[in-house]
Each structure stands twice: as C-alpha cells, then as structure tokens.
Design a protein around this motif. Structure first.
Motif, mmCIF file in Angstrom:
data_model
loop_
_atom_site.group_PDB
_atom_site.id
_atom_site.type_symbol
_atom_site.label_atom_id
_atom_site.label_comp_id
_atom_site.label_asym_id
_atom_site.label_seq_id
_atom_site.Cartn_x
_atom_site.Cartn_y
_atom_site.Cartn_z
ATOM 1 N N ASP A 84 80.384 54.204 23.538
ATOM 2 C CA ASP A 84 80.159 55.672 22.829
ATOM 3 C C ASP A 84 80.037 55.356 21.302
ATOM 4 O O ASP A 84 79.352 56.444 20.734
ATOM 5 C CB ASP A 84 80.940 56.748 23.210
ATOM 6 N N VAL A 85 80.817 54.594 20.958
ATOM 7 C CA VAL A 85 81.084 54.215 19.542
ATOM 8 C C VAL A 85 81.038 52.967 19.323
ATOM 9 O O VAL A 85 81.409 52.163 20.049
ATOM 10 C CB VAL A 85 82.467 55.048 18.894
ATOM 11 N N GLN A 86 80.655 52.503 18.118
ATOM 12 C CA GLN A 86 80.509 50.893 17.868
ATOM 13 C C GLN A 86 81.842 50.605 17.198
ATOM 14 O O GLN A 86 82.605 49.297 17.646
ATOM 15 C CB GLN A 86 79.512 50.431 16.835
ATOM 16 N N ILE A 87 82.678 51.275 16.379
ATOM 17 C CA ILE A 87 83.859 51.045 15.899
ATOM 18 C C ILE A 87 84.910 51.872 16.097
ATOM 19 O O ILE A 87 84.681 53.290 16.118
ATOM 20 C CB ILE A 87 83.571 50.724 14.185
ATOM 21 N N GLY A 88 86.194 51.552 16.062
ATOM 22 C CA GLY A 88 87.379 52.523 16.593
ATOM 23 C C GLY A 88 88.181 52.275 15.369
ATOM 24 O O GLY A 88 88.283 51.258 14.594
ATOM 25 N N PHE A 89 88.842 53.376 15.029
ATOM 26 C CA PHE A 89 89.722 53.395 13.636
ATOM 27 C C PHE A 89 91.254 54.146 14.298
ATOM 28 O O PHE A 89 91.234 55.109 14.386
ATOM 29 C CB PHE A 89 89.121 54.106 12.495
ATOM 30 N N CYS A 90 92.150 53.284 14.549
ATOM 31 C CA CYS A 90 93.141 53.723 15.197
ATOM 32 C C CYS A 90 94.463 52.746 14.863
ATOM 33 O O CYS A 90 94.056 51.649 14.191
ATOM 34 C CB CYS A 90 93.187 53.985 16.564
ATOM 35 N N GLY A 91 95.593 53.080 15.290
ATOM 36 C CA GLY A 91 96.653 51.907 15.319
ATOM 37 C C GLY A 91 96.504 50.729 16.170
ATOM 38 O O GLY A 91 95.666 50.911 17.106
ATOM 39 N N SER A 92 96.712 49.581 15.243
ATOM 40 C CA SER A 92 96.373 48.449 15.952
ATOM 41 C C SER A 92 97.036 48.032 17.193
ATOM 42 O O SER A 92 97.004 47.161 18.172
ATOM 43 C CB SER A 92 96.502 47.120 14.997
ATOM 44 N N GLU A 93 98.149 48.981 17.540
ATOM 45 C CA GLU A 93 99.089 48.885 18.884
ATOM 46 C C GLU A 93 98.176 48.994 19.921
ATOM 47 O O GLU A 93 98.202 48.449 21.252
ATOM 48 C CB GLU A 93 100.259 49.592 18.852
ATOM 49 N N TYR A 106 87.632 42.243 25.410
ATOM 50 C CA TYR A 106 88.720 43.090 24.394
ATOM 51 C C TYR A 106 88.460 43.713 23.283
ATOM 52 O O TYR A 106 87.420 43.271 22.552
ATOM 53 C CB TYR A 106 90.085 42.685 24.400
ATOM 54 N N LEU A 107 89.382 44.373 22.340
ATOM 55 C CA LEU A 107 89.126 44.986 21.087
ATOM 56 C C LEU A 107 89.857 44.067 19.975
ATOM 57 O O LEU A 107 90.873 43.586 20.068
ATOM 58 C CB LEU A 107 89.442 46.290 20.829
ATOM 59 N N VAL A 108 88.816 43.751 18.908
ATOM 60 C CA VAL A 108 89.401 42.922 17.761
ATOM 61 C C VAL A 108 89.622 43.627 16.535
ATOM 62 O O VAL A 108 88.588 44.438 16.039
ATOM 63 C CB VAL A 108 88.658 41.542 17.705
ATOM 64 N N ASN A 109 90.850 43.752 16.006
ATOM 65 C CA ASN A 109 90.807 44.383 14.493
ATOM 66 C C ASN A 109 90.040 43.403 13.336
ATOM 67 O O ASN A 109 90.503 42.082 13.562
ATOM 68 C CB ASN A 109 92.415 44.561 14.261
ATOM 69 N N PHE A 110 89.291 44.039 12.693
ATOM 70 C CA PHE A 110 88.680 43.385 11.793
ATOM 71 C C PHE A 110 88.962 43.605 10.407
ATOM 72 O O PHE A 110 88.409 43.079 9.284
ATOM 73 C CB PHE A 110 87.027 43.009 12.188
ATOM 74 N N ALA A 111 89.613 44.839 10.072
ATOM 75 C CA ALA A 111 89.827 45.236 8.578
ATOM 76 C C ALA A 111 90.857 46.414 8.788
ATOM 77 O O ALA A 111 90.693 47.169 9.759
ATOM 78 C CB ALA A 111 88.404 46.173 8.183
ATOM 79 N N ALA A 227 86.659 46.582 17.032
ATOM 80 C CA ALA A 227 85.323 46.567 17.918
ATOM 81 C C ALA A 227 85.492 45.758 18.951
ATOM 82 O O ALA A 227 86.358 44.880 18.918
ATOM 83 C CB ALA A 227 84.202 46.164 16.881
ATOM 84 N N ARG A 228 84.659 45.924 19.965
ATOM 85 C CA ARG A 228 84.795 44.671 20.809
ATOM 86 C C ARG A 228 84.410 43.632 20.547
ATOM 87 O O ARG A 228 83.521 43.343 19.608
ATOM 88 C CB ARG A 228 83.566 45.378 22.058
ATOM 89 N N LYS A 229 85.006 42.526 20.920
ATOM 90 C CA LYS A 229 84.683 40.934 20.783
ATOM 91 C C LYS A 229 83.459 40.898 20.816
ATOM 92 O O LYS A 229 82.806 40.270 19.898
ATOM 93 C CB LYS A 229 85.524 40.234 21.748
ATOM 94 N N SER A 230 82.536 40.968 21.864
ATOM 95 C CA SER A 230 81.352 40.505 21.932
ATOM 96 C C SER A 230 80.593 41.662 20.863
ATOM 97 O O SER A 230 79.473 40.903 20.294
ATOM 98 C CB SER A 230 80.526 41.189 23.390
ATOM 99 N N GLU A 322 93.650 35.926 18.506
ATOM 100 C CA GLU A 322 92.765 36.675 19.199
ATOM 101 C C GLU A 322 92.448 37.944 19.025
ATOM 102 O O GLU A 322 91.200 38.355 19.106
ATOM 103 C CB GLU A 322 93.105 36.514 20.919
ATOM 104 N N LEU A 323 93.213 38.791 18.541
ATOM 105 C CA LEU A 323 93.399 40.127 17.994
ATOM 106 C C LEU A 323 93.178 40.585 16.540
ATOM 107 O O LEU A 323 92.696 41.672 16.511
ATOM 108 C CB LEU A 323 94.293 40.886 18.434
ATOM 109 N N VAL A 324 92.960 39.401 15.739
ATOM 110 C CA VAL A 324 92.714 39.751 14.395
ATOM 111 C C VAL A 324 91.578 38.844 13.941
ATOM 112 O O VAL A 324 91.722 37.608 14.232
ATOM 113 C CB VAL A 324 93.912 39.677 13.372
ATOM 114 N N ASN A 325 90.420 39.294 13.296
ATOM 115 C CA ASN A 325 89.515 38.554 12.782
ATOM 116 C C ASN A 325 89.346 39.087 11.066
ATOM 117 O O ASN A 325 88.828 39.996 10.774
ATOM 118 C CB ASN A 325 88.280 38.916 13.483
ATOM 119 N N ASN A 326 89.618 38.053 10.675
ATOM 120 C CA ASN A 326 89.794 38.174 8.857
ATOM 121 C C ASN A 326 88.338 37.610 8.159
ATOM 122 O O ASN A 326 88.569 37.226 6.851
ATOM 123 C CB ASN A 326 91.037 37.528 8.422
#
Length: 332
Positions: A84-93, A106-111, A227-230, A322-326
C-alpha cells in the motif's frame, strides 16, 4: 482597427503561452516517481522530514513523495508489506518483529532520523525536583505494549531501580492517539506524550512536562525508514534519492535556528502557533533528538534489541547485517 480586434489576438496569445507552460510543468511533474511513505505518528519530532518535504528536496531527487499518517508501527509495517506504501517510517523494532516472524521479503532499515525516544513524561501534579522515584505507587498511561515508547520507558525505569510491574501501574490499553484525551479527561497521574501534545497539555494548565523519556533511554535508531528487501534491490535510485533528501533535511535542521525551522514546517501543524512550534523544536533540539546523518550504527541497533529483551518482547536477536542497509548513508 478596433480595440476589440487588437485585444482578442493578444489574449489568445497569452492563453496559448499559459497553456504551453502548464503542459510543460505537468510533463515535468509526471517525470517524478511517486513514492508513498507511511509515518507512525505526526509529530514535530520528525521536523527534518517535513523540512525536506517543504523545501522540495524530494523533488530535487526525482520523487513526488506523499506522506500519510498510519498510527502504530504494526500498522505501518502491514502497509509496507502489503504494498500500500513503498516506505515505512517507524521504530526499527517493528522490522525486527517482521524478520523474526519468518517473513521472506522482510523489511530493511535504510535511513535513520531520530536517535532517541521523542516522548515526554507529563505529570498532573507540579514537581519542583522530580525524580523517577516519584512514580512509585502512581498510575501512568503508557504506550502500546511492545512498542518502542513503552519499552524505552520501562527500560529507563529498570535502569533506575524501579520495577515497572510492581512499583507502579502502567496502563497500556489506551490507543496511542487517545492517550492525551484520556489524561485530560482525568485518567492517570502521568502520561507519556509526543509533541505537540505535551505542550498542548501544559498550555491548558492540565499537566507539566517533568522528564524526557529519550534522555533516559539512550541512543537508538528510534525512528527509521524501511522498505521491503525486494523493493530496495529493485529501486536503488529511489532509496538513494530518498536518503539524500532526508540528509538534506537533517543538514538544514543542524544549520538553522529553531524559528527558521518552525517557519518552514508551520503548514504541517496548522493547529499549532508559530511561537509554540518554535518552542517545541527547541525542546527536541535540547535533548539531541536527531542523528547528524542517516547512517545507522550497529551499536545503536543492538541497544534497541537490549531494550526489547528487557521488556520480554524479543526471543532472539536479529542480525544487523540483514536488517540495516547503509549503502547510501554517510557515516556519522
């Protein structure tokens, strides 16, 4: 030649020029990639994001970004997972919960944006020298069980020798959006609120800010973009551009005054006066709320997992790799 014969061609020419400009503008607008972002709450806490949006930083990166409020990190992640959205903005938990549930895409934190909890502890009674010991025997309206605001609050209590289960009563049954109203209506001795809600309660003479949960909780990637890994793999241009725009927003906040920031984001908070907005920005700056860059440090990510473990909300730690992409962030 009559005046009418002179005016009609001129008006026609003007209309043609205006039409050409509008067509060109619309074509340029259509070249922007539409990106929907779900934010977990609407707060001055996210000032750098609204600065980036207001000053056209996303457009500079080729994006037409729509920010929509979807209260609750669980609902934000659901919106991202369902496309429904491309990017989520919330707690990384929230991304940790998704990963540990076995989600393949799964969802990956990128910023990262905020570096600590943005809620404040509001008391019904005025204290000249408040300490967490004053919470013993009291009733506190806390956040959602398993959410970062509540877990950070409980972690801070434990760090100060207070048992959140035995020494006080924390009510986690009240919906996040209803917490202010419940407190104003007479429920609880204390409540944890984000801004501008905390200042609104103070201005009404119904409560007093006595502590910053963020200062008590330490540095974590408290609110981050995911955002989703894919999606990240398939849309590197969007992730890079979005990260760049948020970095510009952070740079602006660190290089401008509280008043200048308040003036830029005023339209995002129509029910808050400029003076109050300036005061709230100052309050968030005073507790060192924002990262200087979007880069998420492994140490800070692991601190979130320690907080989750302390709250008995984490069975196993999730891998930072796996969960953070810098990839598109510069190091702090």
């Amino acid at each position: 030649m009559s005046l009418k014969k002179i005016i009609i061609p001129i008006v026609t020419l003007i209309l043609l020029v205006i039409g050409f400009i509008l067509i060109k503008f619309n074509n340029e607008e259509s070249n922007l990639k539409k990106v929907k972002v779900a934010e977990v709450t609407h707060s001055v806490f996210y000032a750098p994001q609204y600065v980036a949006h207001a000053l056209g930083y996303f457009e500079e990166e080729g994006m037409d970004v729509e920010i929509m409020l979807i209260p609750g990190a669980d609902k934000v992640t659901a919106a991202v997972l369902s496309n429904d959205v491309q990017i989520g903005f919330c707690g990384s938990e929230a991304t940790i919960y998704v990963y540990n549930q076995g989600e393949k895409d799964y969802l990956v934190n990128f910023a990262g944006l905020t570096k600590r909890d943005g809620s404040f502890l509001v008391s019904r009674k005025k204290y000249d020298n408040f300490s967490l010991e004053n919470l013993k025997g009291k009733e506190v309206i806390g956040g959602r069980k398993g959410g970062m605001p509540e877990m950070t609050f409980e972690w801070a209590l434990k760090e100060n020798g207070i048992d959140p289960k035995k020494d006080l009563n924390i009510d986690t049954s009240i919906a996040f959006a209803a917490m202010q109203g419940a407190f104003v209506g007479g429920t609880g001795d204390f409540v944890t609120l984000f801004e501008p809600n905390a200042l609104q309660v103070e201005k009404q003479g119904l409560g007093y800010v006595v502590a910053s949960i963020g200062e008590l909780g330490g540095v974590v990637p408290y609110t981050a973009y995911n955002a989703r890994k894919s999606y990240i793999e398939e849309n590197p241009d969007v992730i890079e551009g979005f990260t760049n725009a948020i970095q510009k927003g952070l740079d602006y906040v660190y290089n401008h005054t509280d008043l200048e920031i308040a003036e830029i984001i005023l339209d995002y908070f129509p029910d808050t006066s400029l003076n109050d907005l300036e005061e709230i920005v100052k309050r968030y700056r005073s507790i060192d709320s924002w990262f200087k860059t979007t880069y998420i440090e492994e140490e800070n990510f692991n601190h979130i997992q320690k907080i989750m473990e302390s709250a008995s909300e984490l069975d196993k730690e999730a891998p930072f790799s796996e969960l953070v992409n810098n990839t598109y962030s510069k190091k702090q």
